[in-house]
Design an enzyme around this catalytic site. Structure first.
Site, PDB file in Angstrom:
ATOM      1  CD  GLU A   1      19.872  27.881 -47.239  1.00 28.88           C
ATOM      2  OE1 GLU A   1      20.504  27.228 -47.566  1.00 28.88           O
ATOM      3  OE2 GLU A   1      18.837  27.922 -47.797  1.00 28.88           O
TER       4      GLU A   1
ATOM      5  CE1 TYR B   1      21.737  26.434 -52.587  1.00 28.64           C
ATOM      6  CE2 TYR B   1      22.962  27.028 -50.163  1.00 28.64           C
ATOM      7  CZ  TYR B   1      21.895  26.155 -50.742  1.00 28.64           C
ATOM      8  OH  TYR B   1      20.381  26.002 -50.536  1.00 28.64           O
TER       9      TYR B   1
ATOM     10  CG  ASP C   1      19.540  22.174 -52.461  1.00 25.22           C
ATOM     11  OD1 ASP C   1      19.040  21.622 -53.661  1.00 25.22           O
ATOM     12  OD2 ASP C   1      19.181  22.273 -51.431  1.00 25.22           O
TER      13      ASP C   1
END
Length: 354
Positions: free
Chosen positions: A45, A128, A146
């Protein structure tokens, strides 16, 4: 809720169409309770921020070969990690990788925490990334949003408010659709849907498992969403870099400040980049040759144009700043992309004059 698409339909599609990625667990395995390694999810990520899956995969494999666990990464030399990161850009992420891995080892005995609050207490992990790790690695029912997810939500709900103003509403839509079971698979399924069928241009609606519930598809406006506020033109900054090679093959490099662009990275000495840059003394007193042409590079907030000057210096040359790196340990591929472009320009001239 009757008019909303069902997560079960998307998960059924994902079970058959999930993209294979080196950090993922296949749907058939996750159904049986096998979870993805949080270290690998976190690493992927961080790498995927502002970068494509295709560009990241080779870097991910390299990192996990060199440092298979978070303990391995925490024990790595800073310079080795920064060199392995070179080319991915946004170098603050690489510095935060080291800070975060060392915090996980020091504060959590090398085991990633599973809650968003604890994850966000770690360096470099924001909302996130914490949601992605909690959802995918620990199957918590967190909402992962996203760019792909925003696009899917904008189309499903035919939301025509432009980004970034639309972000809160799109998150609310995503929250409505996130299931409590198989939340990790669902999060990845929406991202896969956005990256494949529900693509930015020319979405492929026919095979989409949510087509019948997609309001934008019914209205014939799917390709127009999400709308975006026009971006302001990027300014252009200018600078100069100096490439000095000693007669034994060593190159003069300078470590950039920890904060700012390319922070902590080795690069060519030069001046500050600005729209009206100030002249600075070269890093070593010698005869410098300005090269024809320039290096162009684009960062998130500005375009950069660099003039390049080169010099050959004797063994006894004493730099005013920077250090000489032996030819045996110098690698242009370990430099940040913009610095490698300057090296390539200099090498191109040398090849023509050799």
């Amino acid at each position: 809720m009757r008019d909303l698409p069902k997560s079960a339909d998307l998960l059924a599609w994902y079970d058959l169409n999930a993209r294979e990625m080196p950090w993922r667990v296949a749907p058939k395995d996750s159904i049986t309770g096998i979870r993805a390694d949080p270290y690998r999810i976190w690493l992927s990520e961080v790498m995927l921020q502002q970068t494509t899956v295709a560009a990241v995969q080779a870097y991910f494999i390299k990192f996990t070969t060199l440092w298979p666990t978070v303990r391995d990464l925490a024990a790595a030399e800073d310079a080795d990690v920064m060199a392995a990161w070179a080319g991915l850009g946004y170098y603050a992420r690489a510095r935060n990788l080291l800070k975060c891995s060392r915090s996980v080892v020091a504060d959590y005995n090398g085991i990633f925490p599973s809650t968003r609050a604890e994850l966000e207490s770690l360096p470099g992990i924001g909302p996130y990334t914490s949601a992605a790790i909690a959802s995918i690695a620990f199957d918590r029912a967190e909402v992962v949003v996203d760019g792909n997810v925003e696009r899917v939500m904008a189309r499903i709900f035919a939301h025509d408010v432009p980004l970034p103003e639309a972000k809160p509403a799109l998150r609310d839509f995503a929250t409505k659709l996130t299931p409590k079971k198989r939340a990790g698979d669902y999060a990845q399924a929406v991202m896969d849907l956005g990256a494949t069928l529900c693509s930015p241009r020319n979405p492929t609606c026919a095979p989409c498992p949510w087509t019948e519930k997609c309001r934008a598809h019914k209205l014939g406006i799917a390709a127009e969403l999400p709308k975006k506020t026009p971006k302001k033109p990027k300014p252009t900054r200018f600078g100069t870099v100096y490439l000095a090679q000693r007669e034994d093959g060593a190159w003069l490099l300078e470590q950039r400040p920890d904060k700012g662009l390319l922070g902590g990275m080795l690069g060519w000495p030069g001046n500050e980049w600005s729209e009206d840059p100030e002249n600075v003394d070269p890093p070593i007193s010698t005869f410098w040759t300005p090269l024809n042409g320039e290096v162009g590079h684009t960062f998130t907030h500005f375009h950069l144009k660099l003039a390049v000057q080169v010099a050959q210096v004797p063994l006894e040359a004493a730099p005013l700043r920077g250090v000489f790196v032996d030819a045996s340990t110098f690698s242009a591929n370990a430099l940040p992309t913009v610095m490698r472009k300057a090296f390539d320009l200099a090498q191109g001239l040398r090849d023509k004059t050799a």
